[in-house]
Design an enzyme around this catalytic site. Sequence first.
Site, PDB file in Angstrom:
ATOM      1  N   ARG A 122      14.582  18.960 -29.760  1.00  0.00           N
ATOM      2  CA  ARG A 122      14.256  17.893 -28.505  1.00  0.00           C
ATOM      3  C   ARG A 122      15.358  16.783 -28.927  1.00  0.00           C
ATOM      4  NH1 ARG A 122      12.134  21.427 -27.445  1.00  0.00           N
ATOM      5  NH2 ARG A 122      10.187  21.787 -26.812  1.00  0.00           N
TER       6      ARG A 122
ATOM      7  N   SER B 289       4.533  16.546 -23.186  1.00  0.00           N
ATOM      8  CA  SER B 289       4.250  16.265 -24.683  1.00  0.00           C
ATOM      9  C   SER B 289       4.536  14.946 -25.032  1.00  0.00           C
ATOM     10  CB  SER B 289       4.761  17.440 -25.342  1.00  0.00           C
ATOM     11  OG  SER B 289       4.375  18.605 -25.176  1.00  0.00           O
TER      12      SER B 289
ATOM     13  N   GLU C 212       8.141  11.702 -28.299  1.00  0.00           N
ATOM     14  CA  GLU C 212       9.229  12.564 -27.946  1.00  0.00           C
ATOM     15  C   GLU C 212       9.465  11.805 -26.498  1.00  0.00           C
ATOM     16  OE1 GLU C 212       8.267  16.682 -26.864  1.00  0.00           O
ATOM     17  OE2 GLU C 212       9.689  16.489 -25.220  1.00  0.00           O
TER      18      GLU C 212
HETATM   19  C1  LIG Z   1       4.393  17.884 -16.987  1.00  0.00           C
HETATM   20  C2  LIG Z   1       5.439  17.757 -17.871  1.00  0.00           C
HETATM   21  C3  LIG Z   1       5.794  18.793 -18.719  1.00  0.00           C
HETATM   22  C4  LIG Z   1       6.716  18.903 -19.511  1.00  0.00           C
HETATM   23  N1  LIG Z   1       7.240  19.987 -20.387  1.00  0.00           N
HETATM   24  C5  LIG Z   1       8.240  19.956 -21.156  1.00  0.00           C
HETATM   25  C6  LIG Z   1       8.648  21.082 -21.896  1.00  0.00           C
HETATM   26  O1  LIG Z   1       7.931  21.970 -21.636  1.00  0.00           O
HETATM   27  N2  LIG Z   1       9.611  20.857 -22.544  1.00  0.00           N
HETATM   28  C7  LIG Z   1      10.517  19.849 -22.833  1.00  0.00           C
HETATM   29  O2  LIG Z   1      11.403  20.201 -23.455  1.00  0.00           O
HETATM   30  N3  LIG Z   1      10.219  18.951 -22.051  1.00  0.00           N
HETATM   31  C8  LIG Z   1       9.132  18.803 -21.499  1.00  0.00           C
HETATM   32  N4  LIG Z   1       8.665  17.785 -20.331  1.00  0.00           N
HETATM   33  C9  LIG Z   1       9.765  16.506 -20.461  1.00  0.00           C
HETATM   34  C10 LIG Z   1      10.712  16.424 -19.393  1.00  0.00           C
HETATM   35  O3  LIG Z   1      10.416  17.044 -18.524  1.00  0.00           O
HETATM   36  C11 LIG Z   1      12.161  16.660 -20.222  1.00  0.00           C
HETATM   37  O4  LIG Z   1      12.370  15.898 -20.994  1.00  0.00           O
HETATM   38  C12 LIG Z   1      13.284  16.516 -19.055  1.00  0.00           C
HETATM   39  O5  LIG Z   1      14.470  17.059 -19.530  1.00  0.00           O
HETATM   40  C13 LIG Z   1      13.207  14.947 -18.512  1.00  0.00           C
HETATM   41  O6  LIG Z   1      14.051  15.106 -17.318  1.00  0.00           O
HETATM   42  P1  LIG Z   1      14.503  14.011 -16.391  1.00  0.00           P
HETATM   43  O7  LIG Z   1      15.502  14.282 -15.283  1.00  0.00           O
HETATM   44  O8  LIG Z   1      13.160  13.417 -15.970  1.00  0.00           O
HETATM   45  O9  LIG Z   1      15.094  12.633 -17.427  1.00  0.00           O
HETATM   46  P2  LIG Z   1      14.462  11.249 -17.757  1.00  0.00           P
HETATM   47  O10 LIG Z   1      12.916  11.396 -18.065  1.00  0.00           O
HETATM   48  O11 LIG Z   1      14.789  10.510 -16.257  1.00  0.00           O
HETATM   49  O12 LIG Z   1      15.481  10.758 -18.826  1.00  0.00           O
HETATM   50  C14 LIG Z   1      15.393  11.398 -20.281  1.00  0.00           C
HETATM   51  C15 LIG Z   1      16.502  10.940 -20.922  1.00  0.00           C
HETATM   52  O13 LIG Z   1      17.729  11.483 -20.628  1.00  0.00           O
HETATM   53  C16 LIG Z   1      18.667  10.248 -20.370  1.00  0.00           C
HETATM   54  N5  LIG Z   1      19.389  10.949 -19.100  1.00  0.00           N
HETATM   55  C17 LIG Z   1      19.007  11.326 -17.909  1.00  0.00           C
HETATM   56  N6  LIG Z   1      19.919  11.732 -17.020  1.00  0.00           N
HETATM   57  C18 LIG Z   1      21.149  11.479 -17.741  1.00  0.00           C
HETATM   58  C19 LIG Z   1      22.588  11.677 -17.398  1.00  0.00           C
HETATM   59  N7  LIG Z   1      23.026  12.176 -16.441  1.00  0.00           N
HETATM   60  N8  LIG Z   1      23.378  11.095 -18.323  1.00  0.00           N
HETATM   61  C20 LIG Z   1      22.996  10.719 -19.486  1.00  0.00           C
HETATM   62  N9  LIG Z   1      21.647  10.288 -19.883  1.00  0.00           N
HETATM   63  C21 LIG Z   1      20.835  10.744 -19.008  1.00  0.00           C
HETATM   64  C22 LIG Z   1      17.611   9.043 -20.048  1.00  0.00           C
HETATM   65  O14 LIG Z   1      18.485   8.035 -20.290  1.00  0.00           O
HETATM   66  C23 LIG Z   1      16.699   9.521 -20.917  1.00  0.00           C
HETATM   67  O15 LIG Z   1      17.282   9.105 -22.328  1.00  0.00           O
HETATM   68  C24 LIG Z   1       7.635  17.620 -19.617  1.00  0.00           C
HETATM   69  C25 LIG Z   1       7.380  16.357 -18.810  1.00  0.00           C
HETATM   70  C26 LIG Z   1       6.363  16.621 -18.052  1.00  0.00           C
HETATM   71  C27 LIG Z   1       5.840  15.489 -16.961  1.00  0.00           C
END
Ligand SMILES: Cc1cc2nc3c(=O)[nH]c(=O)nc-3n(C[C@H](O)[C@H](O)[C@H](O)COP(=O)(O)OP(=O)(O)OC[C@H]3O[C@@H](n4cnc5c(N)ncnc54)[C@H](O)[C@@H]3O)c2cc1C
Length: 337
Positions: free
Chosen positions: A164, A236, A332
């Site tokens: 991660r 998580s 995380e």
């Molecule tokens: C119900 C649920 C289940 C989940 N299950 C998992 C799982 O099984 N495995 C897992 O790994 N994660 C899981 N996650 C966490 C999450 O889905 C991941 O971390 C996902 O990649 C976040 O994506 P996001 O687009 O919402 O990013 P955000 O939460 O908006 O951002 C995450 C990070 O990425 C950065 N970022 C976003 N876009 C860019 C860009 N274009 N350029 C530079 N930086 C950027 C942000 O600044 C931040 O630091 C889960 C979340 C939820 C709510």
Amino acid sequence: MKRYDNYSLSAHNTFGMDVRAALFVEYETEDELRRFLQSGDLARHGRHLHIGSGSNLLFAGDYDGVVMHSALRDLEVVAEDDSHIEVRVGAGYVWDDFVAYCVAHGWGGVENLSAIPGEVGASAVQNIGAYGVEVRDVIVRVEAMALDGTMHVFANAECGYGYRDSVFKRGLRGQYIITHVVYRLDKTPTFRLDYGDLRARVEAGGTPTLEAVRGAVAAIRDSKLPDPKVLGNAGSFFTNPIVTRSHYERLKETYPDMPSYPAGEDLVKVPAGWLIDHAGWKGKALGRAAVHDRQALVLVNLGGATGKEVMALAERIGEDIYNNYGIRITPEVNFIL
Ligand SMILES: Cc1cc2nc3c(=O)[nH]c(=O)nc-3n(C[C@H](O)[C@H](O)[C@H](O)COP(=O)(O)OP(=O)(O)OC[C@H]3O[C@@H](n4cnc5c(N)ncnc54)[C@H](O)[C@@H]3O)c2cc1C
């Protein structure tokens, strides 16, 4: 380009926090992004944050800076041979739509990562993982724009991927905006089913297929994880801590059923959810923030909780785990202070 002052982020974070950004912008092309970065708005506002769909963010309060979001949602095949295909995808493409696209085209590699919320750009920041697969296994390169508008291409080996983790979360945090990610997928899928009860679920339906794996993963996730639309959460909350084998062996004398997974020479990974559950936190609330009653690794917003309330709960849990087991657990979720 969309541009709004004093903009509510409640639809842009899965914890459902009603916080505001001083300025929110959403760009549709790389040129729009470059013009914005060179406009001086970032310097004027003092700080900036690029978000995806906010599924791994916890806002402590209003954000007194610029929040940027990508609407780059293109997808193209950029290379192909008999066995593999390389696909270049815009950072704003919804991650699970990309997985569905791959499965529909018979391309293997990301099916175990079905139903993870978020967008393509963040997949490469977070090194998302589930059911024995991490996205770094299929990332070829990451295209990103620096804050001065210049483009940089990071080969997989330059992304510093770990559990991660990536350089985009650490040393290069806030310095690059990911615009596209290139993934390499298998035309002849290799199924990875040795995680939890995935194999049993998939094979119950006959010979494994990409659709069957995607369906089984989605069903397992549905049964275990709260839906953020119903109960705000960010999946998580903590990463699984890695401890020395000798520390683990000492703990096992007191807690014989404590699970572990190998994590390199003399190191083991202990499930944070198990520690939190066994410390008695499952289902417990502190104000309007709580530990989910079915999945101890997930902290939830019971309704109207502030980011500070969730952070206070996380801190209390962390202290308790350290006092009980001598293990530090780290979030995380990205805290936005
Ligand atoms: C119900 C649920 C289940 C989940 N299950 C998992 C799982 O099984 N495995 C897992 O790994 N994660 C899981 N996650 C966490 C999450 O889905 C991941 O971390 C996902 O990649 C976040 O994506 P996001 O687009 O919402 O990013 P955000 O939460 O908006 O951002 C995450 C990070 O990425 C950065 N970022 C976003 N876009 C860019 C860009 N274009 N350029 C530079 N930086 C950027 C942000 O600044 C931040 O630091 C889960 C979340 C939820 C709510």
